[in-house]
Design an enzyme around this catalytic site. Structure first.
Site, mmCIF file in Angstrom:
data_model
loop_
_atom_site.group_PDB
_atom_site.id
_atom_site.type_symbol
_atom_site.label_atom_id
_atom_site.label_comp_id
_atom_site.label_asym_id
_atom_site.label_seq_id
_atom_site.Cartn_x
_atom_site.Cartn_y
_atom_site.Cartn_z
ATOM 1 N N SER A 111 0.849 -1.193 0.000
ATOM 2 C CA SER A 111 0.000 0.000 0.000
ATOM 3 C C SER A 111 0.878 1.233 0.000
ATOM 4 O O SER A 111 1.994 1.211 0.549
ATOM 5 C CB SER A 111 -0.870 0.021 1.260
ATOM 6 O OG SER A 111 -1.510 1.280 1.384
ATOM 7 N N TYR B 132 -1.540 -0.772 10.368
ATOM 8 C CA TYR B 132 -1.632 -1.144 8.942
ATOM 9 C C TYR B 132 -0.405 -0.640 8.185
ATOM 10 O O TYR B 132 0.239 -1.391 7.435
ATOM 11 C CB TYR B 132 -2.919 -0.556 8.352
ATOM 12 C CG TYR B 132 -3.102 -0.787 6.868
ATOM 13 C CD1 TYR B 132 -3.515 -2.025 6.383
ATOM 14 C CD2 TYR B 132 -2.869 0.233 5.935
ATOM 15 C CE1 TYR B 132 -3.690 -2.237 5.011
ATOM 16 C CE2 TYR B 132 -3.044 0.030 4.578
ATOM 17 C CZ TYR B 132 -3.455 -1.206 4.120
ATOM 18 O OH TYR B 132 -3.621 -1.416 2.771
HETATM 19 N N1 LIG Z 1 -8.497 -0.604 -1.832
HETATM 20 C C1 LIG Z 1 -7.556 0.243 -1.490
HETATM 21 O O1 LIG Z 1 -7.769 1.480 -1.443
HETATM 22 C C2 LIG Z 1 -6.166 -0.263 -1.194
HETATM 23 C C3 LIG Z 1 -5.144 0.697 -1.053
HETATM 24 C C4 LIG Z 1 -3.866 0.267 -0.780
HETATM 25 C C5 LIG Z 1 -3.589 -1.073 -0.654
HETATM 26 N N2 LIG Z 1 -4.588 -1.993 -0.802
HETATM 27 C C6 LIG Z 1 -4.213 -3.407 -0.648
HETATM 28 O O2 LIG Z 1 -4.721 -4.154 -1.726
HETATM 29 C C7 LIG Z 1 -4.945 -5.502 -1.315
HETATM 30 C C8 LIG Z 1 -6.333 -5.952 -1.729
HETATM 31 O O3 LIG Z 1 -7.289 -5.096 -1.129
HETATM 32 P P1 LIG Z 1 -8.727 -4.812 -1.777
HETATM 33 O O4 LIG Z 1 -8.826 -3.360 -1.962
HETATM 34 O O5 LIG Z 1 -8.989 -5.710 -2.910
HETATM 35 O O6 LIG Z 1 -9.625 -5.204 -0.509
HETATM 36 P P2 LIG Z 1 -11.006 -6.038 -0.385
HETATM 37 O O7 LIG Z 1 -11.932 -5.691 -1.492
HETATM 38 O O8 LIG Z 1 -11.429 -5.829 1.018
HETATM 39 O O9 LIG Z 1 -10.520 -7.543 -0.583
HETATM 40 C C9 LIG Z 1 -9.678 -8.150 0.364
HETATM 41 C C10 LIG Z 1 -9.492 -9.616 0.015
HETATM 42 O O10 LIG Z 1 -8.634 -10.198 1.019
HETATM 43 C C11 LIG Z 1 -9.280 -11.355 1.537
HETATM 44 N N3 LIG Z 1 -8.924 -11.583 2.946
HETATM 45 C C12 LIG Z 1 -8.940 -10.694 3.959
HETATM 46 N N4 LIG Z 1 -8.575 -11.296 5.108
HETATM 47 C C13 LIG Z 1 -8.335 -12.600 4.806
HETATM 48 C C14 LIG Z 1 -7.939 -13.719 5.561
HETATM 49 N N5 LIG Z 1 -7.732 -13.651 6.888
HETATM 50 N N6 LIG Z 1 -7.785 -14.907 4.937
HETATM 51 C C15 LIG Z 1 -8.016 -15.019 3.602
HETATM 52 N N7 LIG Z 1 -8.394 -13.973 2.823
HETATM 53 C C16 LIG Z 1 -8.554 -12.787 3.428
HETATM 54 C C17 LIG Z 1 -10.769 -11.077 1.378
HETATM 55 O O11 LIG Z 1 -11.439 -12.313 1.407
HETATM 56 P P3 LIG Z 1 -12.996 -12.487 1.814
HETATM 57 O O12 LIG Z 1 -13.732 -11.352 1.185
HETATM 58 O O13 LIG Z 1 -13.336 -13.811 1.213
HETATM 59 O O14 LIG Z 1 -13.025 -12.448 3.284
HETATM 60 C C18 LIG Z 1 -10.804 -10.392 0.024
HETATM 61 O O15 LIG Z 1 -10.768 -11.343 -1.010
HETATM 62 C C19 LIG Z 1 -4.690 -5.514 0.193
HETATM 63 O O16 LIG Z 1 -3.393 -6.011 0.417
HETATM 64 C C20 LIG Z 1 -4.780 -4.053 0.602
HETATM 65 O O17 LIG Z 1 -3.987 -3.772 1.745
HETATM 66 C C21 LIG Z 1 -5.869 -1.614 -1.061
#
Ligand SMILES: NC(=O)c1ccc[n+]([C@@H]2O[C@H](COP(=O)([O-])OP(=O)(O)OC[C@H]3O[C@@H](n4cnc5c(N)ncnc54)[C@H](OP(=O)(O)O)[C@@H]3O)[C@@H](O)[C@H]2O)c1
Length: 267
Positions: A143, A156
């Site tokens: 991130s 985080y």
């Molecule tokens: N969106 C943003 O603004 C943003 C910004 C910077 C970085 N990121 C990074 O991007 C990555 C993906 O985030 P996203 O935006 O796609 O978030 P998201 O829509 O909340 O998706 C998160 C994913 O991680 C899975 N997950 C969470 N905890 C888990 C666990 N304990 N075991 C197995 N799976 C787990 C969830 O599975 P379930 O839904 O099946 O529980 C979901 O598939 C993350 O590393 C996040 O830190 C996101």
């Protein structure tokens, strides 16, 4: 320039939503064999179905909580039993939390480090022999919070900063064995992540996106597909000489607060 993942086995954690889902769908179109991991079985199955329709030569869904040792072990074991190899590991799954040190809560800290960092170390450790055998590569999804210094998400941001260094350390260690490791760091990206973290309504989230777009130099948040495309590029053979690096995909957000502060002092 074409991307070809046919015959490649790619494991994507957090494939049931957001960036992981978008990455899986892109890889499916390129013919990858996919091991998809998440907790929500219904969403995971739905993503797998769409991946099959889009061209994935094989899909495996693994319902696992990566915050547990059993979840990581099950993920590694099932993937290798099913496909017999692994070419790319995308460590994408993570959760967010709002925290300030003055309101520090050890339960929040432990959960964040467990799911966002310990699980990555654990799963990578278990799959490194397979990646050495295939001369494969690892993409860690971090991130901007791990690079930037911003208020409100201490645990985080610390976990993501540690993840960034983990990438560099393993790139150095595994490079001579033919394994690359890189980080893709998203800025503000449209997914469920923010609402899961804050509990905000759809309307409040739209308002957040509108407000933050004003400080993003390119004027809009990233889509999950924007991030997925960079993950695919870094994981592909087109990046064969890229290792230990961190690529920010943030519309230039990294520069916004510094730019504002400097402009103010020049007035
Ligand atoms: N969106 C943003 O603004 C943003 C910004 C910077 C970085 N990121 C990074 O991007 C990555 C993906 O985030 P996203 O935006 O796609 O978030 P998201 O829509 O909340 O998706 C998160 C994913 O991680 C899975 N997950 C969470 N905890 C888990 C666990 N304990 N075991 C197995 N799976 C787990 C969830 O599975 P379930 O839904 O099946 O529980 C979901 O598939 C993350 O590393 C996040 O830190 C996101």
């Amino acid at each position: 320039m074409e991307y070809n993942f046919s015959n490649k086995v790619v494991l994507v954690t957090g494939a049931s939503a957001g960036i992981g889902e978008a990455t899986a769908l892109l890889l499916a179109k390129m013919g990858a064999r996919l091991s998809l991991v998440g907790r929500n079985e219904k969403n995971l199955k739905s993503v797998a179905e769409r991946c099959k329709k889009d061209g994935a030569s094989a899909t495996l869904t693994i319902v696992a909580d990566l915050g547990t040792d059993e979840g990581c072990e099950k993920t590694a074991k099932k993937t290798l039993e099913h496909f017999g190899r692994l070419d790319v590991l995308v460590n994408n799954a993570a959760i967010g939390a709002v925290d300030l040190i003055e309101k520090g809560d050890m339960a929040v800290f432990d959960k964040l480090f467990n799911v966002n960092l310990r699980s990555v170390y654990n799963l990578t450790r278990l799959l490194v022999p397979a990646l050495i055998a295939s001369k494969g590569n690892i993409v860690n999804v971090s991130s901007l919070a791990g690079t930037w210094v911003n208020k409100g998400a201490v645990s985080y941001s610390m976990a993501k900063a540690a993840l960034d260094h983990f990438t560099r350390l393993i790139a150095l260690e595994l490079g001579p064995k033919g394994v690359r490791a890189n980080t893709v760091s998203p800025g503000i990206t449209i997914s469920q992540f923010h609402q899961r973290m804050t509990g905000e309504s759809d309307e409040q989230y739209q308002d957040f996106l509108t407000r933050t777009s004003k400080i993003i130099p390119l004027g809009e948040p990233c889509t999950s597909e924007d991030i997925g495309k960079m993950i695919v590029h870094i994981a592909s053979d087109h990046s064969r000489m890229v290792t230990g690096t961190l690529v920010l995909v943030d519309g230039g957000l990294q520069f916004s607060s510094l730019g504002d502060v400097l402009t103010e002092t020049l007035k």
